[in-house]
Design a protein around this motif. Structure first.
Motif, mmCIF file in Angstrom:
data_model
loop_
_atom_site.group_PDB
_atom_site.id
_atom_site.type_symbol
_atom_site.label_atom_id
_atom_site.label_comp_id
_atom_site.label_asym_id
_atom_site.label_seq_id
_atom_site.Cartn_x
_atom_site.Cartn_y
_atom_site.Cartn_z
ATOM 1 N N ARG A 1 0.838 -1.191 0.000
ATOM 2 C CA ARG A 1 0.000 0.000 0.000
ATOM 3 C C ARG A 1 0.874 1.242 0.000
ATOM 4 N NH1 ARG A 1 -2.534 0.325 5.185
ATOM 5 N NH2 ARG A 1 -1.666 2.370 5.675
ATOM 6 N N ILE A 2 0.534 2.182 -0.849
ATOM 7 C CA ILE A 2 1.221 3.472 -0.868
ATOM 8 C C ILE A 2 0.190 4.539 -0.507
ATOM 9 C CG2 ILE A 2 2.502 5.147 -2.246
ATOM 10 C CD1 ILE A 2 3.456 2.873 -4.011
ATOM 11 N N ASP A 3 0.414 5.204 0.609
ATOM 12 C CA ASP A 3 -0.548 6.214 1.065
ATOM 13 C C ASP A 3 -0.344 7.559 0.380
ATOM 14 O OD1 ASP A 3 -1.957 4.561 2.788
ATOM 15 O OD2 ASP A 3 -0.606 4.948 4.469
ATOM 16 N N ASP A 4 0.911 7.877 0.028
ATOM 17 C CA ASP A 4 1.165 9.155 -0.640
ATOM 18 C C ASP A 4 2.379 9.002 -1.552
ATOM 19 O OD1 ASP A 4 1.568 11.747 -1.487
ATOM 20 O OD2 ASP A 4 1.185 12.639 0.467
ATOM 21 N N MET A 5 2.130 9.051 -2.838
ATOM 22 C CA MET A 5 3.214 8.876 -3.806
ATOM 23 C C MET A 5 4.279 9.966 -3.687
ATOM 24 S SD MET A 5 2.671 6.164 -5.731
ATOM 25 C CE MET A 5 1.306 5.035 -6.120
ATOM 26 N N THR A 6 3.901 11.143 -3.206
ATOM 27 C CA THR A 6 4.856 12.247 -3.142
ATOM 28 C C THR A 6 5.890 12.069 -2.038
ATOM 29 O OG1 THR A 6 3.446 13.568 -1.683
ATOM 30 C CG2 THR A 6 3.145 13.843 -4.064
ATOM 31 N N THR A 7 5.599 11.162 -1.083
ATOM 32 C CA THR A 7 6.556 10.926 -0.001
ATOM 33 C C THR A 7 7.088 9.484 0.011
ATOM 34 O OG1 THR A 7 4.743 10.391 1.534
ATOM 35 C CG2 THR A 7 5.491 12.688 1.460
ATOM 36 N N GLU A 8 6.606 8.656 -0.887
ATOM 37 C CA GLU A 8 7.019 7.248 -0.941
ATOM 38 C C GLU A 8 8.486 7.140 -1.352
ATOM 39 O OE1 GLU A 8 7.477 3.563 -0.573
ATOM 40 O OE2 GLU A 8 5.438 4.279 -0.195
ATOM 41 N N GLN A 9 9.242 6.270 -0.629
ATOM 42 C CA GLN A 9 10.681 6.133 -0.863
ATOM 43 C C GLN A 9 11.081 4.808 -1.509
ATOM 44 O OE1 GLN A 9 12.865 8.719 -0.112
ATOM 45 N NE2 GLN A 9 10.943 9.819 0.265
ATOM 46 N N SER B 1 -8.126 2.601 5.085
ATOM 47 C CA SER B 1 -9.101 1.930 5.945
ATOM 48 C C SER B 1 -9.018 0.412 5.810
ATOM 49 C CB SER B 1 -10.522 2.388 5.590
ATOM 50 O OG SER B 1 -10.919 1.856 4.342
ATOM 51 N N GLU B 2 -9.385 -0.269 6.881
ATOM 52 C CA GLU B 2 -9.438 -1.733 6.864
ATOM 53 C C GLU B 2 -10.493 -2.214 5.872
ATOM 54 O OE1 GLU B 2 -8.553 -5.700 7.856
ATOM 55 O OE2 GLU B 2 -7.479 -3.811 8.118
ATOM 56 N N GLU B 3 -11.549 -1.439 5.703
ATOM 57 C CA GLU B 3 -12.611 -1.823 4.778
ATOM 58 C C GLU B 3 -12.083 -1.930 3.347
ATOM 59 O OE1 GLU B 3 -17.143 -0.430 3.502
ATOM 60 O OE2 GLU B 3 -15.907 0.832 4.809
ATOM 61 N N SER B 4 -11.216 -1.010 2.976
ATOM 62 C CA SER B 4 -10.625 -1.063 1.632
ATOM 63 C C SER B 4 -9.795 -2.320 1.450
ATOM 64 C CB SER B 4 -9.748 0.168 1.385
ATOM 65 O OG SER B 4 -10.515 1.342 1.325
ATOM 66 N N ARG B 5 -9.006 -2.645 2.443
ATOM 67 C CA ARG B 5 -8.121 -3.814 2.346
ATOM 68 C C ARG B 5 -8.916 -5.112 2.324
ATOM 69 N NH1 ARG B 5 -5.332 -0.271 5.742
ATOM 70 N NH2 ARG B 5 -5.907 -1.340 7.679
ATOM 71 N N VAL B 6 -9.971 -5.200 3.129
ATOM 72 C CA VAL B 6 -10.801 -6.416 3.152
ATOM 73 C C VAL B 6 -11.503 -6.592 1.802
ATOM 74 C CG1 VAL B 6 -12.852 -7.466 4.170
ATOM 75 C CG2 VAL B 6 -11.126 -6.423 5.643
ATOM 76 N N ALA B 7 -12.039 -5.500 1.268
ATOM 77 C CA ALA B 7 -12.716 -5.573 -0.025
ATOM 78 C C ALA B 7 -11.744 -5.978 -1.125
ATOM 79 C CB ALA B 7 -13.361 -4.227 -0.351
ATOM 80 N N ALA B 8 -10.532 -5.440 -1.095
ATOM 81 C CA ALA B 8 -9.528 -5.789 -2.110
ATOM 82 C C ALA B 8 -9.167 -7.270 -2.029
ATOM 83 C CB ALA B 8 -8.289 -4.920 -1.936
ATOM 84 N N ARG B 9 -9.057 -7.802 -0.814
ATOM 85 C CA ARG B 9 -8.754 -9.233 -0.664
ATOM 86 C C ARG B 9 -9.868 -10.096 -1.252
ATOM 87 N NH1 ARG B 9 -6.722 -7.806 4.501
ATOM 88 N NH2 ARG B 9 -8.651 -8.490 5.533
ATOM 89 N N ALA B 10 -11.110 -9.677 -1.030
ATOM 90 C CA ALA B 10 -12.246 -10.439 -1.562
ATOM 91 C C ALA B 10 -12.207 -10.465 -3.088
ATOM 92 C CB ALA B 10 -13.560 -9.832 -1.078
ATOM 93 N N VAL B 11 -11.912 -9.331 -3.692
ATOM 94 C CA VAL B 11 -11.847 -9.278 -5.151
ATOM 95 C C VAL B 11 -10.655 -10.088 -5.655
ATOM 96 C CG1 VAL B 11 -11.573 -7.784 -7.164
ATOM 97 C CG2 VAL B 11 -12.990 -7.029 -5.237
ATOM 98 N N ALA B 12 -9.524 -9.999 -4.971
ATOM 99 C CA ALA B 12 -8.338 -10.766 -5.382
ATOM 100 C C ALA B 12 -8.618 -12.264 -5.362
ATOM 101 C CB ALA B 12 -7.155 -10.433 -4.480
ATOM 102 N N GLU B 13 -9.399 -12.714 -4.387
ATOM 103 C CA GLU B 13 -9.775 -14.136 -4.338
ATOM 104 C C GLU B 13 -10.608 -14.525 -5.556
ATOM 105 O OE1 GLU B 13 -11.752 -14.765 -0.656
ATOM 106 O OE2 GLU B 13 -9.934 -14.569 0.563
#
Length: 232
Positions: free
Chosen positions: A85-93, A137-149
């Motif tokens: 997960r990248i929260d902000d591309m402008t600060t990602e290293q 949010s945890e909701e985003s991550r849970v939903a993404a896992r469901a779609v990945a499955e």
């Protein structure tokens, strides 16, 4: 989440191409994962990544920036089987060259979730946003896992169908090869007065001598015999 599960459960796999199925799944992801503005599915085969389906050009552009380099969050998530997960591309290293370019096209945050069942094909579901911290949010991550499955099930199903098709094709070729070899053996038995075993030895020796496949030698013998008959 109930609406997401309902939509995913209604995706039909039978008698459909993988691209069509994955296209439907990315549409579901784009409207169901909190924060998602554009989605894609990266598959990696022979260590080369490609976008199998996408909803929105932002995802495709972001994916292709990674393929150009051979690394990035979607490729690394697929290969390593980890959520990135990248929260902000402008600060990602972690991927400085990639994030600098992807900010230019408007991406500010992303979430790449690996397919949970990985075999000959590995991959990841990618979601992108023009806003920072869109997937915190945890909701985003849970939903993404469901779609990945759901994506993984579709890919595994397609791979299984491909193996069945390839097996059937190989079986057909094997049967054709055996038939033409039997024909060639019959020709040699008639022409040289030898038994079946000796006729096969003649074919095998010719294959080795001329460095050609046994089937090609047999085809040549049968074709020559048929040509001789037709010219009479």
């Amino acid at each position: 989440m109930e609406a997401l599960w309902r939509d995913l459960s209604r995706v039909v796999l039978a008698d459909r191409g993988l691209a069509e199925v994955l296209g439907e799944v990315t549409d579901i992801a784009a409207r169901s994962i909190p924060g998602a503005e554009s989605t894609s599915i990266t598959l990696v085969r022979d260590d080369r990544g490609f976008t199998a389906a996408h909803t929105g050009e932002l995802a495709l552009t972001a994916d292709e920036l990674q393929y150009e380099r051979g690394y990035g969050p979607c490729l690394d998530a697929a290969r390593a089987g980890v959520v990135l997960r990248i929260d902000d591309m402008t600060t990602e290293q972690r991927w400085p060259d990639y994030v600098r370019r992807v900010v230019e096209v408007g991406v500010r945050s992303s979430l790449s979730t690996p397919l949970p069942y990985q075999g000959s094909t590995v991959g990841a579901l990618n979601v992108y946003s023009t806003h920072p911290e869109a997937f915190a949010s945890e909701e985003s991550r849970v939903a993404a896992r469901a779609v990945a499955e759901a994506v993984a099930v579709a890919v595994v199903n397609a791979d299984a169908q491909d193996r069945v098709t390839e097996h059937a094709r190989n079986m057909g070729l094997a049967m054709e090869t055996r038939a033409v070899i039997e024909q060639a053996k019959g020709v040699l038995m008639a022409q040289r007065g030898v038994d079946a075993e000796k006729a096969f030895d003649i074919l095998r020796e010719a294959s080795q001598r001329y460095n050609r496949k046994l089937r090609d030698i047999a085809v040549g013998i049968v074709a020559a015999t048929s040509s001789g008959r037709s010219s009479r």
